[in-house]
Design an enzyme around this catalytic site. Sequence first.
Site, PDB file in Angstrom:
ATOM      1  N   GLU A 228      13.667  36.737  -9.327  1.00 41.79           N
ATOM      2  CA  GLU A 228      12.799  37.932  -9.487  1.00 41.79           C
ATOM      3  C   GLU A 228      11.515  38.054  -8.481  1.00 41.79           C
ATOM      4  O   GLU A 228      11.289  37.173  -8.098  1.00 41.79           O
ATOM      5  CB  GLU A 228      12.092  37.513 -10.757  1.00 41.79           C
ATOM      6  CG  GLU A 228      10.943  38.598 -11.430  1.00 41.79           C
ATOM      7  CD  GLU A 228       9.912  37.978 -12.615  1.00 41.79           C
ATOM      8  OE1 GLU A 228       9.182  38.579 -12.945  1.00 41.79           O
ATOM      9  OE2 GLU A 228      10.499  36.990 -13.277  1.00 41.79           O
ATOM     10  N   ASP A 230       8.469  40.336  -7.907  1.00 43.25           N
ATOM     11  CA  ASP A 230       7.340  41.095  -8.532  1.00 43.25           C
ATOM     12  C   ASP A 230       6.758  41.883  -7.780  1.00 43.25           C
ATOM     13  O   ASP A 230       5.857  41.391  -6.609  1.00 43.25           O
ATOM     14  CB  ASP A 230       6.301  40.531  -9.485  1.00 43.25           C
ATOM     15  CG  ASP A 230       7.118  39.546 -10.595  1.00 43.25           C
ATOM     16  OD1 ASP A 230       8.144  39.870 -11.044  1.00 43.25           O
ATOM     17  OD2 ASP A 230       6.550  38.546 -10.832  1.00 43.25           O
ATOM     18  N   GLU A 233       2.199  43.385 -10.673  1.00 42.60           N
ATOM     19  CA  GLU A 233       1.624  42.955 -11.829  1.00 42.60           C
ATOM     20  C   GLU A 233       0.198  43.181 -11.904  1.00 42.60           C
ATOM     21  O   GLU A 233      -0.505  42.619 -11.316  1.00 42.60           O
ATOM     22  CB  GLU A 233       2.008  41.752 -12.260  1.00 42.60           C
ATOM     23  CG  GLU A 233       3.614  41.350 -12.286  1.00 42.60           C
ATOM     24  CD  GLU A 233       3.956  39.788 -12.878  1.00 42.60           C
ATOM     25  OE1 GLU A 233       4.336  39.675 -14.153  1.00 42.60           O
ATOM     26  OE2 GLU A 233       3.746  38.998 -12.000  1.00 42.60           O
ATOM     27  N   HIS A 244       9.659  34.796  -7.097  1.00 44.22           N
ATOM     28  CA  HIS A 244      10.119  33.918  -7.905  1.00 44.22           C
ATOM     29  C   HIS A 244      11.807  33.505  -7.513  1.00 44.22           C
ATOM     30  O   HIS A 244      12.443  34.265  -7.944  1.00 44.22           O
ATOM     31  CB  HIS A 244      10.081  34.214  -9.112  1.00 44.22           C
ATOM     32  CG  HIS A 244       8.862  34.798  -9.671  1.00 44.22           C
ATOM     33  ND1 HIS A 244       8.171  33.674 -10.349  1.00 44.22           N
ATOM     34  CD2 HIS A 244       8.253  35.790  -9.907  1.00 44.22           C
ATOM     35  CE1 HIS A 244       7.110  34.388 -10.886  1.00 44.22           C
ATOM     36  NE2 HIS A 244       6.947  35.626 -10.412  1.00 44.22           N
TER      37      HIS A 244
END
Length: 427
Positions: A228, A230, A233, A244
């Site tokens: 993942e 991101d 956020e 991640h």
Amino acid sequence: LARFGAAAWALARGVAAQRTGTLSSEESPALTIEACEAGVCQPESTKITMDMNWRWLHNKDAYNNCLTDAGWDQDLCQTPEECSRNCMLEGVDAKGYSDTYMAAATGSELKLTFPKAPRVYMTETDGNYKMFKLLNREFAFDVDLSSLPCGMNAALYFIEMPVDGAKSDLNQAGSKYGTGYCDAQCPHGKFINDKANVKNWTTHQARNPDGEWIEVGPEGQYGICCAEMDLLEANREAGAFTAHPCKYPGQKQCQGDEECGNKDKDNVGWCDKDGCGFASYRMGDQKFWGAGDGYAVDTSKPITIVTQFVTSDQTDTGDLVEIRRLYIQDGKVIKNSEASALPSGGDSITDALCAEAAKTFNATTYGYGELGGLKAMGQALGRGMALSMSIWDDDFGRMLWLDGEKGRFDDNVTEAGVRRGEGPFDF
């Protein structure tokens, strides 16, 4: 362009078996983006589809729900395979997207309005997920976070889902209906690829920020893990971008704490749940991100966010060595903030910064390094990742990890890395 919360992003019939229903046709909203090469940009047609977990899942021969608050219907779901064969996913028409689920697309703008907006994914016009390969590339989008207070999260991120949503004989719905979700938290969702996650479907205990063990869920026995990335956020008070990495390529079904991970027990698992992220407030600059003229990035106005994925040899096949961030607002380019909380500083995600942050912030585990760091993250980006967007809140964790004065009841707010923002611990 993405608009959340309303927050908005602007980016430049039936058979069966996790089957597609016949009561409502799927009319995924169209969204135009741009692909640029050597300064020349061309429009591309894409669509937005809703995650399957927001859709009506019902008996293929009637209209009763396959899953209720009481659990899976045992007449339909005695085994994972039977459940997939017996249950249908309904489509959502254009009016359903815009009026019922509050996910409205116009031209290049997508507006998601809380609390009804679902998690959505970008697809090609043929229904497959649009896969982005971002090594030696940059990704830019505009976002309006002006209506999102602390405790909310507008998320735009990439995940290594299969391009067809794990379509199979048991999952004939596929990516067009938002199947196949995974992320680095290894979620124990309703379906793991093409099979219903019916085994041991029950609540479990987790520790909340107040230190209390409470029942959460329910969820199934298996989780589904994948890398993942991101890109955002955030709310108007705080923001972060985070890598991640995971141990295995693509999706991987997990079971138990050793595989799926458990932060309450310091089990890293197959994916780095915490990740290595850059949050300006936590990294030492409390006046970089916020609403008003006193901040470098003024979240009361739309923002262009640019993320660059730098490789070791400046090619599309090199190892990922740095993730850079720039902002554009009112015609000005704004460099990312400096990590003054770290001895060596830095303004981008590198393996060196991640290791120093883990040490400075007294991380109890360091899954990021154990699972391959930027090289592993880059390998996922090289294989191709799907784009997901959502807007959500968190009754359990209160989003304290993003914008709170502290994340847990026993945190000492004077210690480095504890404060993520001005959001109160109790609200």
